[in-house]
Design a protein around this motif. Structure first.
Motif, PDB file in Angstrom:
ATOM      1  N   ALA A  79       0.841  -1.366  -0.063  1.00 17.22           N
ATOM      2  CA  ALA A  79      -0.036  -0.050  -0.085  1.00 17.22           C
ATOM      3  C   ALA A  79       1.114   1.349   0.027  1.00 17.22           C
ATOM      4  O   ALA A  79       0.413   2.448  -0.433  1.00 17.22           O
ATOM      5  N   ASP A  80       2.255   1.221   0.348  1.00 19.01           N
ATOM      6  CA  ASP A  80       2.832   2.320   0.307  1.00 19.01           C
ATOM      7  C   ASP A  80       3.158   2.881  -1.146  1.00 19.01           C
ATOM      8  O   ASP A  80       3.523   4.251  -1.518  1.00 19.01           O
ATOM      9  N   PHE A  81       3.059   1.958  -2.118  1.00 19.71           N
ATOM     10  CA  PHE A  81       3.325   2.369  -3.307  1.00 19.71           C
ATOM     11  C   PHE A  81       2.327   1.868  -4.396  1.00 19.71           C
ATOM     12  O   PHE A  81       1.176   2.555  -4.419  1.00 19.71           O
ATOM     13  N   PHE A  82       2.318   0.743  -5.124  1.00 17.90           N
ATOM     14  CA  PHE A  82       1.380   0.222  -6.164  1.00 17.90           C
ATOM     15  C   PHE A  82      -0.224  -0.118  -5.643  1.00 17.90           C
ATOM     16  O   PHE A  82      -1.178  -0.314  -6.052  1.00 17.90           O
ATOM     17  N   ASP A  83      -0.002  -0.696  -4.319  1.00 17.20           N
ATOM     18  CA  ASP A  83      -1.068  -1.526  -3.575  1.00 17.20           C
ATOM     19  C   ASP A  83      -1.805  -2.243  -4.522  1.00 17.20           C
ATOM     20  O   ASP A  83      -3.032  -2.080  -4.908  1.00 17.20           O
ATOM     21  N   VAL A  84      -0.969  -3.409  -4.819  1.00 13.19           N
ATOM     22  CA  VAL A  84      -1.510  -4.220  -6.045  1.00 13.19           C
ATOM     23  C   VAL A  84      -2.821  -5.102  -5.709  1.00 13.19           C
ATOM     24  O   VAL A  84      -3.340  -5.630  -6.703  1.00 13.19           O
TER      25      VAL A  84
END
Length: 188
Positions: A79-84
């Protein structure tokens, strides 16, 4: 092949085994970290007689991010970046493709990362058009574009003791695309 125009017109699909959509970012203010997405699909339609009819679509599976470091890749998927888990796809859909010079194009469209969609324009160069060993007509394209990752909700960072931040806000996107013209594969 000297007449790229007539050869280029038509429907094309990205060849994922020979396409790289990547990125690079400054790390700790002193080195560059490079990565790419291993799961890429894309298609384009080229009409060199009426460029307004041309379009391109690209989908990257965010979970396929690969920087050659498992811990970093897992952090990028979080969730810090792409939150795939929430947003599995990174998408680009063109709104306009212009020929700006011979074999040089400006591809404008909407880039969606996470839940943020922003317009971007990407300069793309046609490297060449060639029939491959299997009888398929193949086109190669390359381009790059810098974006600010924070514009797309990729906010995470960490300050460094000596000043600066761990991950640069400016990210260079890198496109090395091999596309195969539909219906050109003689092996079939």
């Amino acid at each position: 092949m000297t007449d790229h125009g007539s050869a280029l017109s038509g429907d094309w699909d990205f060849d994922p085994a020979h396409t790289r959509i990547g990125f690079s970012a400054r790390h700790a203010m002193v080195t560059t970290v490079r990565g790419s997405f291993n799961d890429v699909t894309g298609r384009l339609y080229a009409d060199l007689d009426d460029m307004a009819k041309s379009y391109a679509e690209v989908v990257l599976k965010a979970a396929s991010v690969d920087t050659r470091n498992q811990q970093r890749d897992d952090h990028l998927r979080s969730a810090d970046f792409f939150d795939v888990e929430k947003w599995p796809d990174i998408r680009f859909e063109s709104t306009q493709i212009e020929e700006v010079e011979e074999n040089a194009y400006m591809v404008s469209g909407n880039l969606t990362i996470r839940d943020v969609t922003k317009p971007v324009t990407i300069p793309i160069e046609l490297i060449g058009v060639q029939t491959d060993a299997f009888g398929a007509l193949r086109a190669g394209f390359e381009g790059s574009r810098r974006i600010n990752r924070r514009d797309f909700g990729l906010e995470w960072n960490m300050p460094l003791d000596a000043g600066g931040v761990l991950v640069s806000e400016k990210i260079s996107l890198e496109f090395e695309i091999s596309a195969i013209k539909r219906g050109s594969d003689q092996q079939g």
